[in-house]
Scaffold this active site. Structure first.
Site, mmCIF file in Angstrom:
data_model
loop_
_atom_site.group_PDB
_atom_site.id
_atom_site.type_symbol
_atom_site.label_atom_id
_atom_site.label_comp_id
_atom_site.label_asym_id
_atom_site.label_seq_id
_atom_site.Cartn_x
_atom_site.Cartn_y
_atom_site.Cartn_z
ATOM 1 N N LYS A 61 20.009 18.350 54.326
ATOM 2 C CA LYS A 61 19.088 19.728 54.516
ATOM 3 C C LYS A 61 18.015 19.300 54.841
ATOM 4 O O LYS A 61 17.320 20.131 55.707
ATOM 5 C CB LYS A 61 19.242 20.342 53.113
ATOM 6 C CG LYS A 61 20.579 20.790 52.670
ATOM 7 C CD LYS A 61 20.537 21.675 51.277
ATOM 8 C CE LYS A 61 22.076 22.225 51.113
ATOM 9 N NZ LYS A 61 21.771 23.108 49.803
ATOM 10 N N ALA A 77 16.758 19.618 48.657
ATOM 11 C CA ALA A 77 17.207 19.501 47.402
ATOM 12 C C ALA A 77 18.819 20.041 47.371
ATOM 13 O O ALA A 77 18.914 20.884 48.018
ATOM 14 C CB ALA A 77 16.510 19.950 46.457
ATOM 15 N N ASP A 78 19.385 19.376 46.288
ATOM 16 C CA ASP A 78 20.882 19.960 46.002
ATOM 17 C C ASP A 78 21.314 19.369 44.850
ATOM 18 O O ASP A 78 20.939 18.244 44.341
ATOM 19 C CB ASP A 78 21.929 19.648 47.208
ATOM 20 C CG ASP A 78 22.950 20.711 47.329
ATOM 21 O OD1 ASP A 78 23.327 21.142 46.314
ATOM 22 O OD2 ASP A 78 23.287 21.050 48.271
ATOM 23 N N GLN A 79 22.464 19.946 44.242
ATOM 24 C CA GLN A 79 22.981 19.616 43.159
ATOM 25 C C GLN A 79 24.753 19.505 43.109
ATOM 26 O O GLN A 79 25.303 20.107 43.586
ATOM 27 C CB GLN A 79 22.735 20.519 41.862
ATOM 28 C CG GLN A 79 21.161 20.813 41.398
ATOM 29 C CD GLN A 79 20.985 21.713 40.375
ATOM 30 O OE1 GLN A 79 21.272 22.720 40.342
ATOM 31 N NE2 GLN A 79 20.508 21.159 39.452
ATOM 32 N N GLY A 114 19.768 16.142 43.871
ATOM 33 C CA GLY A 114 19.400 15.099 44.861
ATOM 34 C C GLY A 114 18.111 15.591 45.410
ATOM 35 O O GLY A 114 17.902 16.838 45.514
#
Length: 201
Positions: A61, A77-79, A114
């Site tokens: 991203k 950011a990501d999960q 992340g």
């Protein structure tokens, strides 16, 4: 180090929670949807552990937006959520969300957040933070009330829950940072933004 007068930050995310966290922390930024095909990234990264996948999604991203705005610092950011030996994705319906929460109640899972910071089409820093979470053995009546109160917003979050508000009552124990659960581990983010000159040190 980048001159603060020239520093610019783009949050590569549609998440309202992440936008709110940066705003409350006093960080100037603009937000832009990265437009990344998450399913494609996951398919290409099937060999990665859940924590590594969260970081890879964040990197993808950040890079996507950085290529469009090479002069800006871009925060991705990501999960990912690891439960019962597998990955949990966003539910496609409230019925699926109910089934998922029913399955997870009384049991532990791990939520990985992340992060990646990019500039000029390259990742300058990335990392991941993990929260170890255990849902309590809530009743069906409470689950129904929670789903009714939250509605379809639960379809936009991994795990079909939000810790904010009534969602805090789903849990019996959490080991990890509150900001990590919300999707933006704030302390390492602020450290990196200070390091590159986006915010004051």
């Amino acid at each position: 180090m980048t001159d603060r007068s020239e520093a610019r930050l783009i949050l590569a995310s549609r998440s309202a929670a992440r936008r709110e966290l940066l705003t409350q922390a006093g960080v100037p930024f603009i937000a832009e949807d990265a437009g990344v095909d998450e399913d494609a990234v996951k398919a290409a990264s099937g060999h990665l552990a859940p924590a590594e996948l969260a970081e890879e999604l964040a990197r993808a991203k950040a890079l996507a937006v950085s290529r469009r705005h090479p002069d800006a610092w871009v925060l991705g950011a990501d999960q990912t959520l690891a439960f019962d030996g597998g990955l949990i994705s966003k539910a496609r319906s409230l019925e699926a969300a109910r089934a998922r929460l029913s399955q997870m109640r009384g049991r532990p899972h791990e939520l990985h957040s992340g992060l990646a910071l990019a500039r000029d089409g390259a990742v300058a820093w990335s990392g991941v933070e993990t929260a170890h979470m255990r849902m309590r053995a809530f009743s069906d009546a409470f689950l129904d009330r929670y789903l009714e109160a939250e509605g379809e917003v639960l379809l936009t979050v991994v795990g079909s829950y939000r810790l904010e508000g009534l969602g805090s009552q789903l849990f019996g124990r959490i080991d990890g940072d509150y900001f990590t659960v919300l999707g933006l581990p704030l302390w390492p983010v602020l450290d990196e933004l200070r390091r590159v000159g986006v915010i004051e040190s």
